[in-house]
Design an enzyme around this catalytic site. Sequence first.
Site, PDB file in Angstrom:
ATOM      1  N   ASP A   1     -44.993 -40.727 -11.447  1.00 40.32           N
ATOM      2  CA  ASP A   1     -44.747 -39.414 -12.043  1.00 40.32           C
ATOM      3  C   ASP A   1     -44.427 -39.657 -13.514  1.00 40.32           C
ATOM      4  O   ASP A   1     -43.315 -40.083 -13.843  1.00 40.32           O
ATOM      5  CB  ASP A   1     -43.587 -38.724 -11.324  1.00 40.32           C
ATOM      6  CG  ASP A   1     -43.334 -37.327 -11.849  1.00 40.32           C
ATOM      7  OD1 ASP A   1     -44.302 -36.627 -12.204  1.00 40.32           O
ATOM      8  OD2 ASP A   1     -42.155 -36.928 -11.909  1.00 40.32           O
TER       9      ASP A   1
ATOM     10  N   ASP B   1     -37.677 -37.417 -10.020  1.00 41.30           N
ATOM     11  CA  ASP B   1     -38.864 -38.138 -10.492  1.00 41.30           C
ATOM     12  C   ASP B   1     -39.337 -39.143  -9.446  1.00 41.30           C
ATOM     13  O   ASP B   1     -40.537 -39.287  -9.207  1.00 41.30           O
ATOM     14  CB  ASP B   1     -38.578 -38.849 -11.820  1.00 41.30           C
ATOM     15  CG  ASP B   1     -38.203 -37.879 -12.927  1.00 41.30           C
ATOM     16  OD1 ASP B   1     -38.925 -36.877 -13.089  1.00 41.30           O
ATOM     17  OD2 ASP B   1     -37.188 -38.110 -13.609  1.00 41.30           O
TER      18      ASP B   1
ATOM     19  N   GLU C   1     -49.822 -38.339 -11.220  1.00 45.84           N
ATOM     20  CA  GLU C   1     -49.917 -36.888 -11.367  1.00 45.84           C
ATOM     21  C   GLU C   1     -50.917 -36.530 -12.458  1.00 45.84           C
ATOM     22  O   GLU C   1     -50.871 -37.069 -13.561  1.00 45.84           O
ATOM     23  CB  GLU C   1     -48.561 -36.281 -11.707  1.00 45.84           C
ATOM     24  CG  GLU C   1     -48.600 -34.773 -11.745  1.00 45.84           C
ATOM     25  CD  GLU C   1     -47.241 -34.124 -11.911  1.00 45.84           C
ATOM     26  OE1 GLU C   1     -47.121 -32.959 -11.552  1.00 45.84           O
ATOM     27  OE2 GLU C   1     -46.320 -34.783 -12.419  1.00 45.84           O
TER      28      GLU C   1
END
Length: 175
Positions: free
Chosen positions: A14, A146, A73
């Site tokens: 992430d 996260d 992501e």
Amino acid sequence: MFERGAPVRIIGFDPGLTRAGYGIVEERGGRLRSVEHGTLRAAGETPAEQLATLRIRLLEAMERTGPAAMAIERIFFNRNVRTAARTLQASGVAMCVAAERGLPVYEYGPLEVKRAVVGVGDADKKQVMFMIRRILSLSADLTEPDAADALALAVAALHGRPWLTAPAALRGAAR
């Protein structure tokens, strides 16, 4: 390394400049487990120094855990252009580290990850964290959003198994 039935480790990432989540998930015999997860904090006064720190810390995590692929992501643009630019830079560093190690990279949007983990695309962070704890049988609460997002990315990749439909050259490229 991507043989049917063989254990597979995926690192979810992430991206963020000052902090980035990572989570390594292993699938073995149809069961998923968390190998390691956390938040990488990028120290440094300049963005260049922060990106260098992020690269080193991500590489260390990958060397410790030996993932075969990366799930990251997919960045979408928001109103804050500066934040989006920094996130894209961190994403680029992570993709570079994966490429240097010969790992395929799979990108997922937030809706895809939520659907894979929770079953619906409009799930909130608490729902995602709850389901990640259940899917991975984590006894402790996930306190780092996260890291939870990174684990969710890895789980989404393991559910989707993109490497099974990848060209043979790509399936054999992971180390």
